[in-house]
Design an enzyme around this catalytic site. Sequence first.
Site, PDB file in Angstrom:
ATOM      1  N   HIS A  81       0.849  -1.250  -0.061  1.00 15.22           N
ATOM      2  CA  HIS A  81      -0.007   0.083   0.059  1.00 15.22           C
ATOM      3  C   HIS A  81       0.815   1.298   0.072  1.00 15.22           C
ATOM      4  O   HIS A  81       0.320   2.361  -0.305  1.00 15.22           O
ATOM      5  CB  HIS A  81      -1.047  -0.020   1.141  1.00 15.22           C
ATOM      6  CG  HIS A  81      -2.211  -1.029   1.111  1.00 15.22           C
ATOM      7  ND1 HIS A  81      -2.760  -1.130   0.051  1.00 15.22           N
ATOM      8  CD2 HIS A  81      -2.452  -1.881   2.102  1.00 15.22           C
ATOM      9  CE1 HIS A  81      -3.482  -2.298   0.299  1.00 15.22           C
ATOM     10  NE2 HIS A  81      -3.463  -2.728   1.498  1.00 15.22           N
ATOM     11  N   ASP A 126      -2.999 -10.450  -2.423  1.00 13.93           N
ATOM     12  CA  ASP A 126      -3.739  -9.920  -1.137  1.00 13.93           C
ATOM     13  C   ASP A 126      -5.242  -9.451  -1.281  1.00 13.93           C
ATOM     14  O   ASP A 126      -5.569  -8.936  -2.677  1.00 13.93           O
ATOM     15  CB  ASP A 126      -2.881  -8.741  -0.823  1.00 13.93           C
ATOM     16  CG  ASP A 126      -3.155  -7.993   0.527  1.00 13.93           C
ATOM     17  OD1 ASP A 126      -2.496  -8.693   1.634  1.00 13.93           O
ATOM     18  OD2 ASP A 126      -4.305  -7.698   0.816  1.00 13.93           O
ATOM     19  N   HIS A 142      -6.427  -6.978  -0.613  1.00  9.07           N
ATOM     20  CA  HIS A 142      -6.744  -5.356  -0.898  1.00  9.07           C
ATOM     21  C   HIS A 142      -5.817  -5.157  -1.738  1.00  9.07           C
ATOM     22  O   HIS A 142      -4.509  -5.672  -2.113  1.00  9.07           O
ATOM     23  CB  HIS A 142      -6.227  -4.657   0.498  1.00  9.07           C
ATOM     24  CG  HIS A 142      -6.752  -5.258   1.657  1.00  9.07           C
ATOM     25  ND1 HIS A 142      -6.509  -6.122   2.715  1.00  9.07           N
ATOM     26  CD2 HIS A 142      -8.275  -4.799   2.320  1.00  9.07           C
ATOM     27  CE1 HIS A 142      -7.458  -6.131   3.684  1.00  9.07           C
ATOM     28  NE2 HIS A 142      -8.562  -5.250   3.444  1.00  9.07           N
ATOM     29  N   ASP A 165      -5.053 -12.446   3.430  1.00  3.45           N
ATOM     30  CA  ASP A 165      -6.057 -12.095   4.039  1.00  3.45           C
ATOM     31  C   ASP A 165      -7.569 -12.337   3.051  1.00  3.45           C
ATOM     32  O   ASP A 165      -8.723 -11.864   3.514  1.00  3.45           O
ATOM     33  CB  ASP A 165      -6.074 -10.504   4.415  1.00  3.45           C
ATOM     34  CG  ASP A 165      -5.169  -9.721   3.458  1.00  3.45           C
ATOM     35  OD1 ASP A 165      -5.245 -10.337   2.270  1.00  3.45           O
ATOM     36  OD2 ASP A 165      -5.041  -8.586   3.562  1.00  3.45           O
TER      37      ASP A 165
END
Length: 314
Positions: A125, A162, A164, A249
């Site tokens: 991120h 991931d 996200h 996740d």
Amino acid sequence: MLFYSHPACLEHDPREGLPGHPEQPGRLAAIEAALAEQDWLGWERREAPAASEEELMLVHPREHVEGIRELCRSSGGAIDADTYAGAASYEAALRSAGAACAMARALLAGEARVGFAAGRPPGHHAEPARAMGFCLFDNVAVAAALAIAELGAERVFILDWDVHHGNGTAEIFRRRADVLFASIHQGGIFPGTGAREDTGEGPGEGLTINLPVAAGSGEEVWLPLLEDQILPAAAEFDPQLVLISAGFDAHRDDPLAECRLEASSFARMAALVRDAAEDWGAPVGAVLEGGYDLGALADSVAATVAALAEAEGR
């Protein structure tokens, strides 16, 4: 088969300033305990070096690197509502990025065909000039940029699984023609980027592949996207190095998202990538990102490492 980590990565603890933070040292401890129970599946363990500031500056401006360093030297603090850096965080972040860089060096030197960089804080991120989403520096992006700038690679493929979207990695490479970035992620959650229509810009047009999926999606959705869309595009790109932003996740037990993968799902994805990369003649390195249920995370990493090891043995 090389596994990189460092004890300093256990010292970074966002709970010092953000109580209850899910990105906590127990994540790495759980992974290492699970692998130790299986005698590390035959992988060689190596201590991650610290990334140099020059390596970090391959993707981050000097002001960002110095800003994180000075924040940590002054005892740290919250960067935003989700992201914290404490006194120990700068060293941890250097080792986390250094794990990815050392892995890339070893893979491209032919020391192994597969690797895993288990550092924290995670990285995908972190944008060029902004720490966010638990991330200080973009570890996988630093390793990819290093591979191209110094290690002889002309093309690097980054797969981000991931749950996200890896907004930082996408932003760093969106205008470059030497990195293919592909992401499968749950749509409509943090960080709000990763629309299918975003395919890169300028020289990088067509080299960003965003495949958002709905909440509740399991491997019946994820695996065909990887096998039928991403890997054919990667084959055409013909990379010399494959890096996986390996967040776990999307597991059904993870508290921060709503996808339905199992530990075995990550193993299947790892095997697909490793088999494809073997055809391309490219080594594969995974870089730890998210995963916040400790049991699910440990099981998923162990399954992924086992799948990569099995492929290595063929």
